[in-house]
Design a protein around this motif. Structure first.
Motif, PDB file in Angstrom:
ATOM      1  N   LEU A 169       3.631  -3.136   1.178  1.00  0.00           N
ATOM      2  CA  LEU A 169       2.725  -2.202   1.936  1.00  0.00           C
ATOM      3  C   LEU A 169       1.316  -2.239   1.265  1.00  0.00           C
ATOM      4  CD1 LEU A 169       5.011   0.812   1.041  1.00  0.00           C
ATOM      5  CD2 LEU A 169       4.705  -0.222   3.316  1.00  0.00           C
ATOM      6  N   ASP A 170       0.928  -2.642   0.299  1.00  0.00           N
ATOM      7  CA  ASP A 170      -0.261  -2.990  -0.227  1.00  0.00           C
ATOM      8  C   ASP A 170      -0.937  -4.281   0.631  1.00  0.00           C
ATOM      9  OD1 ASP A 170      -0.319  -1.022  -2.084  1.00  0.00           O
ATOM     10  OD2 ASP A 170      -0.183  -2.472  -4.013  1.00  0.00           O
ATOM     11  N   SER A 171      -0.107  -5.059   0.824  1.00  0.00           N
ATOM     12  CA  SER A 171      -0.747  -6.264   1.546  1.00  0.00           C
ATOM     13  C   SER A 171      -0.774  -5.794   3.295  1.00  0.00           C
ATOM     14  CB  SER A 171       0.325  -7.384   1.623  1.00  0.00           C
ATOM     15  OG  SER A 171       0.554  -7.988   0.126  1.00  0.00           O
ATOM     16  N   LEU A 172       0.005  -4.991   3.622  1.00  0.00           N
ATOM     17  CA  LEU A 172      -0.119  -4.559   5.083  1.00  0.00           C
ATOM     18  C   LEU A 172      -1.640  -3.902   5.204  1.00  0.00           C
ATOM     19  CD1 LEU A 172       2.635  -5.771   5.598  1.00  0.00           C
ATOM     20  CD2 LEU A 172       3.108  -3.376   6.897  1.00  0.00           C
ATOM     21  N   HIS A 173      -1.926  -3.032   4.171  1.00  0.00           N
ATOM     22  CA  HIS A 173      -3.252  -2.345   4.156  1.00  0.00           C
ATOM     23  C   HIS A 173      -4.192  -3.230   3.921  1.00  0.00           C
ATOM     24  CE1 HIS A 173      -5.782   1.053   3.011  1.00  0.00           C
ATOM     25  NE2 HIS A 173      -6.289   0.189   2.073  1.00  0.00           N
ATOM     26  N   ARG A 174      -4.138  -4.422   3.103  1.00  0.00           N
ATOM     27  CA  ARG A 174      -5.145  -5.221   2.995  1.00  0.00           C
ATOM     28  C   ARG A 174      -5.347  -6.084   4.100  1.00  0.00           C
ATOM     29  NH1 ARG A 174      -7.760  -7.178  -1.206  1.00  0.00           N
ATOM     30  NH2 ARG A 174      -8.589  -9.224  -1.277  1.00  0.00           N
ATOM     31  N   LEU A 175      -4.519  -6.337   5.009  1.00  0.00           N
ATOM     32  CA  LEU A 175      -4.580  -6.892   6.262  1.00  0.00           C
ATOM     33  C   LEU A 175      -4.976  -6.128   7.412  1.00  0.00           C
ATOM     34  CD1 LEU A 175      -1.246  -8.856   6.615  1.00  0.00           C
ATOM     35  CD2 LEU A 175      -3.331  -9.983   6.271  1.00  0.00           C
ATOM     36  N   GLY A 176      -5.164  -4.752   7.102  1.00  0.00           N
ATOM     37  CA  GLY A 176      -5.888  -3.877   8.071  1.00  0.00           C
ATOM     38  C   GLY A 176      -4.743  -3.063   8.966  1.00  0.00           C
ATOM     39  N   ILE A 177      -3.413  -3.209   8.606  1.00  0.00           N
ATOM     40  CA  ILE A 177      -2.561  -2.686   9.553  1.00  0.00           C
ATOM     41  C   ILE A 177      -2.260  -1.017   9.232  1.00  0.00           C
ATOM     42  CG2 ILE A 177       0.006  -2.819  10.085  1.00  0.00           C
ATOM     43  CD1 ILE A 177      -1.517  -5.148  10.529  1.00  0.00           C
ATOM     44  N   HIS A 178      -2.308  -0.529  10.385  1.00  0.00           N
ATOM     45  CA  HIS A 178      -2.255   1.103  10.352  1.00  0.00           C
ATOM     46  C   HIS A 178      -0.714   1.359  10.016  1.00  0.00           C
ATOM     47  CE1 HIS A 178      -1.124   4.873  12.462  1.00  0.00           C
ATOM     48  NE2 HIS A 178      -2.307   5.273  11.856  1.00  0.00           N
ATOM     49  N   MET A 179      -0.843   2.229   9.086  1.00  0.00           N
ATOM     50  CA  MET A 179       0.642   2.779   8.623  1.00  0.00           C
ATOM     51  C   MET A 179       0.421   4.352   8.311  1.00  0.00           C
ATOM     52  SD  MET A 179       1.672   0.183   5.725  1.00  0.00           S
ATOM     53  CE  MET A 179      -0.036   0.033   5.186  1.00  0.00           C
ATOM     54  N   THR A 180       1.184   5.322   8.729  1.00  0.00           N
ATOM     55  CA  THR A 180       1.381   6.573   8.377  1.00  0.00           C
ATOM     56  C   THR A 180       2.010   6.630   7.081  1.00  0.00           C
ATOM     57  OG1 THR A 180       3.510   7.149   9.249  1.00  0.00           O
ATOM     58  CG2 THR A 180       1.334   7.383  10.825  1.00  0.00           C
ATOM     59  N   THR A 181       1.703   7.798   6.174  1.00  0.00           N
ATOM     60  CA  THR A 181       2.223   7.740   5.075  1.00  0.00           C
ATOM     61  C   THR A 181       3.780   8.029   4.997  1.00  0.00           C
ATOM     62  OG1 THR A 181       0.245   9.021   4.354  1.00  0.00           O
ATOM     63  CG2 THR A 181       2.216   9.623   3.078  1.00  0.00           C
ATOM     64  N   ASP A 182       4.195   8.705   6.009  1.00  0.00           N
ATOM     65  CA  ASP A 182       5.628   9.099   6.310  1.00  0.00           C
ATOM     66  C   ASP A 182       6.263   7.592   6.488  1.00  0.00           C
ATOM     67  OD1 ASP A 182       7.679  10.617   6.708  1.00  0.00           O
ATOM     68  OD2 ASP A 182       7.681  10.339   8.831  1.00  0.00           O
ATOM     69  N   GLY A 183       5.697   6.687   7.366  1.00  0.00           N
ATOM     70  CA  GLY A 183       6.453   5.335   7.524  1.00  0.00           C
ATOM     71  C   GLY A 183       6.212   4.766   6.291  1.00  0.00           C
ATOM     72  N   ALA A 184       5.365   4.661   5.335  1.00  0.00           N
ATOM     73  CA  ALA A 184       5.118   3.873   4.207  1.00  0.00           C
ATOM     74  C   ALA A 184       6.189   4.426   3.333  1.00  0.00           C
ATOM     75  CB  ALA A 184       3.859   3.976   3.351  1.00  0.00           C
ATOM     76  N   GLU A 185       6.182   5.692   2.999  1.00  0.00           N
ATOM     77  CA  GLU A 185       7.326   6.358   1.991  1.00  0.00           C
ATOM     78  C   GLU A 185       8.730   5.870   2.555  1.00  0.00           C
ATOM     79  OE1 GLU A 185       6.174  10.318   2.192  1.00  0.00           O
ATOM     80  OE2 GLU A 185       4.777  10.129   0.684  1.00  0.00           O
ATOM     81  N   SER A 186       9.062   5.849   3.747  1.00  0.00           N
ATOM     82  CA  SER A 186      10.374   5.575   4.352  1.00  0.00           C
ATOM     83  C   SER A 186      10.841   4.210   4.155  1.00  0.00           C
ATOM     84  CB  SER A 186      10.560   5.820   5.875  1.00  0.00           C
ATOM     85  OG  SER A 186      10.312   7.128   6.202  1.00  0.00           O
ATOM     86  N   TYR A 187       9.743   3.370   4.118  1.00  0.00           N
ATOM     87  CA  TYR A 187      10.040   1.655   3.810  1.00  0.00           C
ATOM     88  C   TYR A 187      10.295   1.458   2.449  1.00  0.00           C
ATOM     89  CZ  TYR A 187       9.367  -3.138   3.482  1.00  0.00           C
ATOM     90  OH  TYR A 187       9.296  -4.510   3.195  1.00  0.00           O
ATOM     91  N   TYR A 188       9.600   2.248   1.504  1.00  0.00           N
ATOM     92  CA  TYR A 188       9.816   2.367   0.043  1.00  0.00           C
ATOM     93  C   TYR A 188      11.096   2.846  -0.344  1.00  0.00           C
ATOM     94  CZ  TYR A 188       9.488   3.201  -4.812  1.00  0.00           C
ATOM     95  OH  TYR A 188       9.798   3.180  -6.015  1.00  0.00           O
ATOM     96  N   TYR A 189      11.611   3.955   0.552  1.00  0.00           N
ATOM     97  CA  TYR A 189      12.927   4.465   0.323  1.00  0.00           C
ATOM     98  C   TYR A 189      14.062   3.536   0.547  1.00  0.00           C
ATOM     99  CZ  TYR A 189      16.695   7.693   0.850  1.00  0.00           C
ATOM    100  OH  TYR A 189      18.120   8.526   0.645  1.00  0.00           O
ATOM    101  N   ALA A 190      13.760   2.865   1.538  1.00  0.00           N
ATOM    102  CA  ALA A 190      14.792   2.037   2.015  1.00  0.00           C
ATOM    103  C   ALA A 190      14.871   0.650   0.889  1.00  0.00           C
ATOM    104  CB  ALA A 190      14.513   1.203   3.421  1.00  0.00           C
ATOM    105  N   TRP A 191      14.075   0.460   0.305  1.00  0.00           N
ATOM    106  CA  TRP A 191      14.223  -0.449  -0.720  1.00  0.00           C
ATOM    107  C   TRP A 191      14.718   0.097  -1.933  1.00  0.00           C
ATOM    108  CZ3 TRP A 191      14.429  -5.694  -0.738  1.00  0.00           C
ATOM    109  CH2 TRP A 191      14.166  -6.120   0.298  1.00  0.00           C
ATOM    110  N   ARG A 192      14.515   1.380  -2.105  1.00  0.00           N
ATOM    111  CA  ARG A 192      15.447   2.118  -3.292  1.00  0.00           C
ATOM    112  C   ARG A 192      16.884   2.006  -3.000  1.00  0.00           C
ATOM    113  NH1 ARG A 192      14.262   7.730  -3.543  1.00  0.00           N
ATOM    114  NH2 ARG A 192      16.145   7.541  -5.170  1.00  0.00           N
ATOM    115  N   VAL A 193      17.314   2.124  -1.690  1.00  0.00           N
ATOM    116  CA  VAL A 193      18.553   2.067  -1.177  1.00  0.00           C
ATOM    117  C   VAL A 193      18.994   0.669  -1.542  1.00  0.00           C
ATOM    118  CG1 VAL A 193      20.379   2.131   0.602  1.00  0.00           C
ATOM    119  CG2 VAL A 193      18.417   3.871   0.255  1.00  0.00           C
TER     120      VAL A 193
END
Length: 386
Positions: A197-221
């Protein structure tokens, strides 16, 4: 184990009790070869297990055949859609940030050197890419999906590495903790989630907070399925930031193994990039995503492209504008991203299906010895102050 957002010494002394017990029994009974041969036929969830599979393995596969009961499937679907929308960017972040970050931890780099095939350095990248693609398929956790069997095998692979290094006295457990310990597994979970997620932000990729949290949640699973103690894993992105920052401050640094693995990674991707003119962009992108200090530790060469690559966020911003304003453009870019990811994975696997087998021995010559809306765009949590 109580949950923590900071690395602890206790986590360095814990492995994966279930998988470790299974692997120890397979080696004790001389059944590893039989297990590996038969497991090549186990590729999808829900299929009948082959006759002759060792009983201890059969029981393990039964016990780990389903995701944890606490999974929120709405969050998982949001994570899958997030991946589809950003698949090529996520693949870039995994390849050029997450993997080099693993090499920044000297004891992890040393351990990875024990399991890399020097004649096939793309294997780990191929396995990681295939694993992630399996995870984000619609049927990942259903009968016929390929993710769960892959995760079951990866968990045993980690246990086998622990088994070999400890049994052969090739790891200083007193100084470094258990090989692939819980702290390092949580650190890996952070590399493949919040660091992406940090790298996507550094690349200038648009992400919503909801999308970022869901992606992190998937890696918890994913972590739970791979035997990571989720009671000890940060639950939020802010907690994850604190854990990752402190983990890296505690462990990261230069090493010969880290530099060697990074060189292999650069060589690999220079082979994938057509021609030679664009080869320097590989090093430049790694340097851009991990920063100059870390890149210097990994001996990533400086190139004339180091400045050019900083324009990537502006280019991606143009593409996002096209995607936002044109449904046809959005469809075309999503398809292009999918095809790019497939092509990249095909190049890495060389057309082969990657099998996650238990190694019956580790290569002696790998040198493992005892050592010490736009307005609501997601932004990374602030760095932890040491």
């Amino acid at each position: 184990m109580p949950r923590t957002d900071t690395p602890t010494d206790d986590l360095r002394l814990s492995g994966d009790e279930l998988a470790d017990s299974v692997v120890a029994t397979l080696f004790e009974r001389g059944e590893v070869g039989t297990f590996n041969t038969l497991m090549r036929f186990v590729t999808t969830a829900g299929q009948d297990l082959p006759e002759g599979l060792p009983d201890v393995a059969r029981e393990y596969l039964r016990e780990t055949s389903a995701p944890p009961s606490w999974v929120d499937w709405n969050e998982m679907e949001k994570a899958r859609l997030f991946f589809i929308d950003n698949n090529v960017h996520i693949s870039t972040a995994l390849s050029f940030a997450s993997m080099p970050a693993c090499y920044l931890v000297p004891h992890v780099a040393k351990l990875l050197s024990a399991t890399h095939g020097l004649s096939y350095p793309s294997r780990r990248m191929a396995e990681t890419g295939q694993f992630t693609v399996h995870l984000m398929q619609p049927d990942a956790f259903e009968a016929g999906g390929r993710f769960l069997p892959a995760a079951q095998k990866v968990r045993l692979l980690h246990a086998a590495i622990r088994h070999h290094l400890i049994r052969e006295d090739r790891w200083d457990t007193a100084a470094l903790g258990v090989p692939i310990c819980q702290e390092d597994m949580i650190g890996g979970q952070m590399f493949f989630s919040i660091l992406v997620l940090d790298s996507l932000h550094r690349l200038g990729i648009h992400m919503t907070t909801d999308g970022a949290e869901s992606y992190y949640y998937a890696w918890r699973v994913v972590g739970a399925i791979l035997g990571v103690d989720q009671d000890a894993v940060p639950r939020t992105l802010a907690e994850a930031r604190r854990f990752l920052d402190l983990y890296m401050l505690r462990h990261m640094g230069p090493s010969d193994e880290g530099a060697h693995l990074t060189r292999q990674l650069i060589d690999l991707y220079e082979e994938v990039v057509p021609g030679t003119f664009f080869d320097p962009i590989v090093s430049a992108l790694i340097r851009h995503l991990v920063g100059d200090t870390c890149a210097d530790w990994l001996r990533v060469p400086r190139t004339a492209w180091d400045t050019v690559v900083k324009a990537v966020p502006r280019l991606l911003g143009v593409l996002e504008t096209i995607e936002d304003r044109s449904p046809l453009g959005a469809w075309a870019l999503d398809r292009l991203g999918h095809l790019t990811t497939v092509l990249e994975l095909s190049s890495l696997t060389r057309g082969r299906v990657m099998h996650y087998a238990i190694p019956e021995e580790l290569k002696k010559d790998y040198g493992v010895t005892n050592t010490v809306p736009r307005a609501k765009r997601w932004t990374p949590p602030p760095a932890t102050v040491s």
